[in-house]
Scaffold this active site. Structure first.
Site, short mmCIF file in Angstrom:
data_model
loop_
_atom_site.label_atom_id
_atom_site.label_comp_id
_atom_site.label_asym_id
_atom_site.label_seq_id
_atom_site.Cartn_x
_atom_site.Cartn_y
_atom_site.Cartn_z
N ILE A 139 58.78 6.08 5.31
CA ILE A 139 59.76 6.32 6.78
C ILE A 139 59.76 4.86 7.42
CG2 ILE A 139 59.25 8.81 6.75
CD1 ILE A 139 57.36 8.03 9.13
N ASP A 140 58.75 4.23 7.30
CA ASP A 140 58.60 2.90 8.04
C ASP A 140 59.40 1.81 7.74
OD1 ASP A 140 56.36 4.20 9.00
OD2 ASP A 140 54.67 3.02 8.09
N GLN A 287 58.15 13.23 12.13
CA GLN A 287 59.04 12.18 11.63
C GLN A 287 58.91 12.17 10.28
OE1 GLN A 287 58.85 8.39 14.30
NE2 GLN A 287 56.99 9.96 14.42
O1 F6P Z 1 53.35 5.02 6.31
C1 F6P Z 1 53.73 5.87 6.79
C2 F6P Z 1 52.93 6.42 8.09
O2 F6P Z 1 53.72 7.83 8.35
C3 F6P Z 1 52.92 5.57 9.00
O3 F6P Z 1 54.03 5.43 9.95
C4 F6P Z 1 51.80 6.25 9.99
O4 F6P Z 1 51.07 5.03 10.64
C5 F6P Z 1 50.71 6.76 8.79
O5 F6P Z 1 51.89 6.71 7.83
C6 F6P Z 1 50.16 8.17 9.21
O6 F6P Z 1 49.31 8.45 8.37
P1 F6P Z 1 48.86 9.83 7.99
O7 F6P Z 1 49.48 10.62 7.30
O8 F6P Z 1 47.31 9.54 7.18
O9 F6P Z 1 48.42 10.50 9.36
#
Ligand code: F6P
Length: 361
Positions: A139-140, A287
Site C-alpha cells: 500500500i505504501d 487502509q
Molecule cells: O508496509 C505496509 C505497512 O502497512 C506499513 O505502511 C505499516 O507501517 C506496516 O505495514 C504495518 O505493519 P503491521 O502489519 O506489522 O502492523
C-alpha cells in the site's frame, strides 16, 4: 510433462493480492497447462512445507476479495528465521532447508508477491539458485523500480474517504482534525490521499516539519475565517531534528519497528500552541483491508499474468514493474537500493503547493 509453478504472498497483506493469485493461477493453467502450488503464509510455508495445489476453481470468485487466501507472514525469513528456545528468540539461517524443500517440489518457477522485505529475500534466494520472479505489492507504493504497486490505489481511496468524513465534523466543530495514515518511510499515501481529500497540511517523512510553522498556518487559516484545519500525517513523519514515533517493536520481524502515534503528538502540540481544540484519527490497518479498487484489480491482473509469462520465458531474478503505460521487468537487486521516496520536485507535490497545501517545512 507439464510445468509446475508455485506462488507465495509475503509481508503485510493488502487489497489486490487475491486478484494476483487468481491471475497467476488462471493464466498458468489456461495458457501454459501448468500445475500451480500455493505456498501458505509466505516463506513460512516453504520452511515448514505447508502448501497446496491451486485449481482453477480454487481461485474463481476471489478477484474482489481482500486479504490473501494463502496467508502471509512478516517474520518468516529463511535467512533469519526466528526460533524460540527456553523463552528466548534466536535467529537461524534455514535457507538450505528452504531450498531443499523447494527442490522437492520440482518447480519450474516460483512467483513471490511482496513488498521490499519479501522481494529482498526473493533476491537472495534467486542468487542461491532458486528460479523465481517477483510481483511488487504494498500500500505504501515505496518499491523502487516500479511506478506503482498494487494495493496503493485502494489504500489511498480508503484514506481519502476517511478524510472526507473527517472534513464534515471538522467544519461543524471548528476543530483541528488530524488524520494519521500509513507510510513509514515514504509519504505517498499521505500525499495522494491528502490532495484527494483537500488536506490543508500534509506531513510526510521526506519533509521534516516545524511544529511552530504548522501552528502559524493553522492560526492564519483561522484569521481568514477558516475555522477548521485538516492535517494529514504519514506515520513516519518527524519534526526537523527529531525522530519518528515508535508504537512498538516486533523483535521477530525482519523489519522490527512499528510506527504509530505521530498524529497524537502533533495534535497535542498544536492544541498547546494554538489553543484550538484538536482531535486525531488513526486510519491504521483499515487502509489494508477489504476489496481492491477497480484500478488495483486491473493492475493485479496485469502483473500476475505477466509474471507467469516471465516464468515461461525463464526471466528469473526479475520483478514485473510498471513504467509509464508499459509493463517491464527489472532486476530484483533494485529493491535492495532502498525505498522509493517522494522527490522534492515531484509533480503532485508542486500541484499541492500550488493550491495552498502546506508541507510543514
Ligand atoms: O508496509 C505496509 C505497512 O502497512 C506499513 O505502511 C505499516 O507501517 C506496516 O505495514 C504495518 O505493519 P503491521 O502489519 O506489522 O502492523
Amino acid at each position: 510433462m507439464s510445468k509446475r509453478i508455485a506462488v507465495l504472498t509475503g509481508g503485510g497483506d493488502c487489497p489486490g493480492i487475491n486478484a494476483v493469485i487468481r491471475a497467476v493461477t488462471k493464466k498458468a493453467i489456461l495458457e501454459y497447462g501448468m500445475e500451480v502450488i500455493g505456498i501458505e503464509d509466505g516463506y513460512d510455508g516453504i520452511i515448514n512445507e505447508h502448501h497446496r495445489k491451486l485449481t482453477y476453481d480454487d481461485v474463481s470468485g476471489i478477484l474482489t476479495l481482500g486479504g490473501t487466501i494463502l496467508g502471509a507472514s512478516k517474520v518468516a525469513n529463511p535467512y533469519r528465521y526466528p526460533t524460540e528456545s527456553k523463552g528466548k528468540v534466536d535467529f537461524k539461517d534455514v535457507s538450505h532447508l528452504a531450498r531443499g524443500n523447494l527442490e522437492k517440489l520440482k518447480l519450474d518457477g516460483l512467483v513471490c508477491i511482496g513488498g521490499d522485505g519479501t522481494l529482498g529475500i526473493a533476491h537472495d534466494l534467486y542468487k542461491d539458485g532458486v528460479p523465481l520472479v517477483g510481483v511488487p505489492k504494498t500500500i505504501d507504493n515505496d518499491i523502487r523500480g516500479t511506478d506503482v504497486s498494487f494495493g496503493f490505489d485502494s489504500a489511498v481511496w480508503i484514506a481519502a474517504e476517511g478524510i472526507d468524513r473527517i472534513h464534515t465534523t471538522a467544519q461543524s466543530h471548528h476543530r483541528i482534525m488530524i488524520v494519521e495514515v500509513m507510510g513509514h518511510k515514504a509519504g505517498w499515501i499521505a500525499l495522494h490521499s491528502g490532495v484527494a481529500g483537500g488536506g490543508d497540511v500534509i506531513l510526510i517523512p521526506e519533509i521534516p516539519y516545524d511544529i511552530d510553522k504548522v501552528a502559524q498556518k493553522v492560526e492564519e487559516r483561522h484569521r481568514r475565517r477558516r475555522s477548521f484545519t485538516i492535517i494529514v500525517v504519514a506515520e513516519g513523519a518527524r519534526p526537523r531534528g527529531g525522530g519518528v514515533v515508535v508504537q512498538r517493536m516486533v523483535k521477530e520481524s525482519a523489519d522490527p519497528v512499528r510506527l504509530g502515534g505521530v498524529g497524537f503528538v502533533v495534535g497535542e502540540r498544536l492544541e498547546q500552541i494554538t489553543g484550538f481544540e484538536t482531535r486525531t484519527t488513526v486510519m491504521g490497518h483499515l487502509q489494508r483491508g477489504g476489496s481492491p479498487t477497480p484500478y488495483d484489480r486491473v493492475l493485479a491482473t496485469e502483473l500476475g499474468t505477466r509474471a507467469v509469462d516471465m516464468v515461461a520465458e525463464r526471466a528469473f531474478g526479475q520483478m514485473v514493474a510498471v513504467k509509464g503505460n508499459s509493463l517491464v521487468s527489472v532486476s530484483l537487486d533494485i529493491v535492495a537500493q532502498g525505498p522509493k521516496l517522494v522527490p522534492r520536485d515531484h509533480r503532485l507535490l508542486r500541484s499541492a503547493i500550488g493550491v495552498g497545501t502546506y508541507f510543514g517545512d
